[in-house]
Each structure stands twice: as structure tokens, then as C-alpha cells.
Design an enzyme around this catalytic site. Structure first.
Site: not given
Ligand code: FAD
Length: 317
Positions: A18, A94, A125, A179, A183, A210, A246
């Protein structure tokens, strides 16, 4: 080529990285300089992160403060196109919910399709630094689940724009985040798993985790996924810890633990050069165990540290 095809066709553990778009003002060469030393390990794909806007206050004449939106690392889509043009590798942008309306997401996906990009990692995000919680764009998605559903709709030829009734379907392979240490917003692991499964049921084809420093957490996560009926490849995300700072910043930013043995070894280091060596050694051991356990791919969060990634990759691939 779709990543899911690469993952299912490979009999051995793959290598992937990445990268972050460079800070505004730097050239694309800084990206190539980060990728070049790792090409000999034949990465299966290169993920390119997306960074949304931040708000800062600029002091203007007369002393008043103006709220200004800035993006420090633009260019994810263009960088993916440049990487695919220069190297024989799949670039994976992404895509995030934050800052995008559904229509803007549709347009971004159309651009990606034009560019021949077959894979996306769909994410919610993070919140803007100045906001305590994630706030969706009006007319945008609240969760990655909704973003996955939108991409699937486009893969079925259903665009938001009603004028596009006869448009060709897109054909994206969709990855999502998982995660092993939960998360940070999820009230418990079970609810996090419930939403992870919802993303897979909606059409996500693989998971990238993660970062973690304790393989046991990954193994437990994989088992929990299987027990919950999640049967897609789960790619472990790895970071090579390289500075003493870190030890504190990574747990704070990524809500992960540093195992005690590792922490003790890091604490003894007098300077960052030693920390880097300890970090590399730890990561090599993690990788060996993950390969032995048939992890589908080892995904490195390089964060500009190609040299350390190269040292680890040399021992593993
Ligand atoms: P979601 O899947 O939407 O989950 C977020 C939270 O809401 C979780 O606690 C989940 O349990 C809960 N949840 C999910 N769906 C629902 C629902 N329908 N109703 C109620 N609760 C729900 N961030 C960036 O800004 N740019 C990047 O390029 C980026 N790259 C990443 C790459 C990886 C491999 C990882 C692990 C993270 C990355 N992130 C990035 C960070 C990520 O955007 C954050 O961790 C963010 O807070 C959660 O993203 P998610 O897609 O897991 O969210």
C-alpha cells in the site's frame, strides 16, 4: 485482472503493498522511487490510499480567520493510472464515502472503469481531523456497506443517472477493510463481525486487515470470520515499526496493541536505527508464521519505508 482471480489462482502466499499519494507539490517520481525497489518481489497489487480534505483556519488581513479546505495528498485515481501504465501490476484505488455524494462516487467509478482499473477497496473513510465523528456528505454514504452496494449496482448495470439505461455494466472486484482488534467505534466484536459479514453478503470479495503485530489476533479473527460464515480471502496487513515514536502513535492512530515482548525489545533500543532492526526482525517472524498458515497474501503498509519492506520481502519471497 480481478484480484479475486489472482488470489484464487495462486497456490502460494502473494506479496502486495500500500502506498500513499505524495504530498501536494511532490512529483510522481517519489511514487516510482517507492515501488521500484519492490518490483522484484512481483507484487500482486499496489493499493493507493485516498485522503480527503482537511479544514484549516488561515489568518487574513484585518485579523479575521478564514476556514479553508485543503487536500494534502490528492491524485489517487491519476496515480493508479500512472502505476498501471508503468508497471505490470494491478493498482487498487481506495474509494471512500467521506466527502462524496452518491453521484460523485458514480462519476469516480466511471473514470476508474475508463482507465481499465478492475479493483477497488471500498471504505467509509475516517472523520475529518477537526470533527469528532464521521459525518457523511449530504447525499453520500454513511457506511462502507452502502458504498459496496453502489458498486455492485453498477456492476449490474444500474447507474443512478437514469439517462444511462443502456450503459455497460462495470466489472469491479470489491475489497473491504477488516479489524482483527475490532474497529474502534464498534461496541463489541460481534457487532463488528455482523457488519463485516453484511459487506461480504452485499458483494465484497476479499478483506484486507488493519495492521497488527500479534499474529494470534489475526488467526482468531480468521476463525471468527469462518464461524460467522465469512468465506472470502482475508489478507493480513503488516507494518514494519521503525521509530520509537511509533510505539505510542500506532496504537493511538490505529487502535491496535503492541505485544509485550515486542514492546520490551523496542524499549531497549537507544536510537531509531536499532528500532528499525528490531521492527524488521519482528515482521520477518510474523511473515514466516503467516506464510506457514497459508495466508493468501502479505500486504505491507509501506508508508514510504521501501527499504525495510525490501529487507523483509527478501527473507520471505
Ligand atoms: P465501515 O465498514 O463503514 O464500519 C465503520 C464502523 O461502523 C464499524 O465500527 C462497523 O462495525 C460499523 N458499521 C458498519 N456498517 C454499519 C451499519 N450499516 N450500521 C451500523 N454500524 C455499522 N481511510 C481513509 O480515509 N483512506 C484510505 O485510503 C483508507 N485505507 C484503509 C485501508 C485499510 C486496509 C484499512 C483497514 C483502513 C483504511 N482506512 C482508510 C481507514 C478506514 O476508513 C477507517 O478505519 C474507518 O473508520 C472505517 O472504515 P470501514 O470501511 O471499515 O467502515
Amino acid at each position: 485482472m480481478k484480484l479475486i482471480d489472482k488470489l484464487s489462482q495462486s497456490k502460494k502466499t502473494l506479496f502486495s503493498i500500500e502506498i500513499l499519494p505524495p504530498l501536494k507539490g511532490k512529483s510522481i517520481q517519489s511514487i516510482y522511487d517507492g515501488i521500484d525497489p519492490l518490483m522484484e518481489f512481483k507484487p500482486a497489487f499496489v493499493d493507493v490510499t485516498y485522503h480527503r480534505e482537511e479544514y484549516i483556519y488561515k489568518k487574513r488581513e484585518g485579523g479575521y480567520l478564514e476556514k479553508v479546505s485543503i487536500r494534502k495528498r490528492p491524485g489517487t485515481v491519476g496515480i493508479c493510472a500512472a502505476i498501471m501504465n508503468k508497471y505490470d501490476v494491478e493498482a487498487v484505488p481506495h474509494i471512500i464515502c467521506g466527502g462524496f455524494t452518491r453521484e460523485e462516487t458514480e462519476n469516480a467509478l466511471i473514470d476508474l472503469q475508463f482507465l481499465g482499473i478492475d479493483n477497488v477497496l471500498a471504505l467509509r473513510g475516517d472523520s475529518i481531523k477537526t470533527e469528532p465523528h464521521f459525518v457523511p456528505e449530504p447525499g453520500g454514504h454513511h457506511y462502507a456497506l452502502d458504498l459496496v452496494k453502489q458498486v455492485v449496482e453498477m456492476n449490474n448495470g444500474n447507474y443512478l443517472d437514469e439517462e444511462m439505461k443502456d450503459a455497460a455494466p462495470t466489472n469491479f472486484c470489491i475489497g473491504i477493510a477488516g479489524y482483527p482488534e475490532k474497529h474502534f467505534e464498534a461496541p463489541n466484536m460481534n457487532s463488528d463481525m455482523k457488519w463485516l459479514k453484511a459487506k461480504v453478503d452485499a458483494g465484497a470479495e476479499y478483506i484486507v486487515t488493519q495492521m497488527f503485530f500479534d499474529n494470534q489476533k489475526y488467526f482468531e479473527f480468521v476463525k471468527l470470520c469462518k464461524d460467522s460464515g465469512i468465506n472470502v480471502p482475508i489478507i493480513p496487513g503488516l507494518k514494519i515499526l521503525s521509530t520509537k515514536a511509533q510505539i505510542k502513535t500506532l496504537p493511538k492512530i490505529f487502535k491496535i496493541d503492541i505485544p509485550h515482548d515486542f514492546y520490551e525489545a523496542l524499549e531497549k533500543c537507544k536510537e531509531d536505527k536499532e528500532v528499525k532492526e528490531v521492527g524488521i526482525k519482528w515482521c520477518i517472524e510474523q511473515c514466516k508464521e503467516l506464510v506457514k498458515a497459508n495466508a493468501p497474501c502479505l500486504h505491507f503498509y509501506t508508508m514510504g519505508a521501501s527499504e525495510s519492506t525490501r529487507k523483509v520481502a527478501k527473507e520471505i519471497f
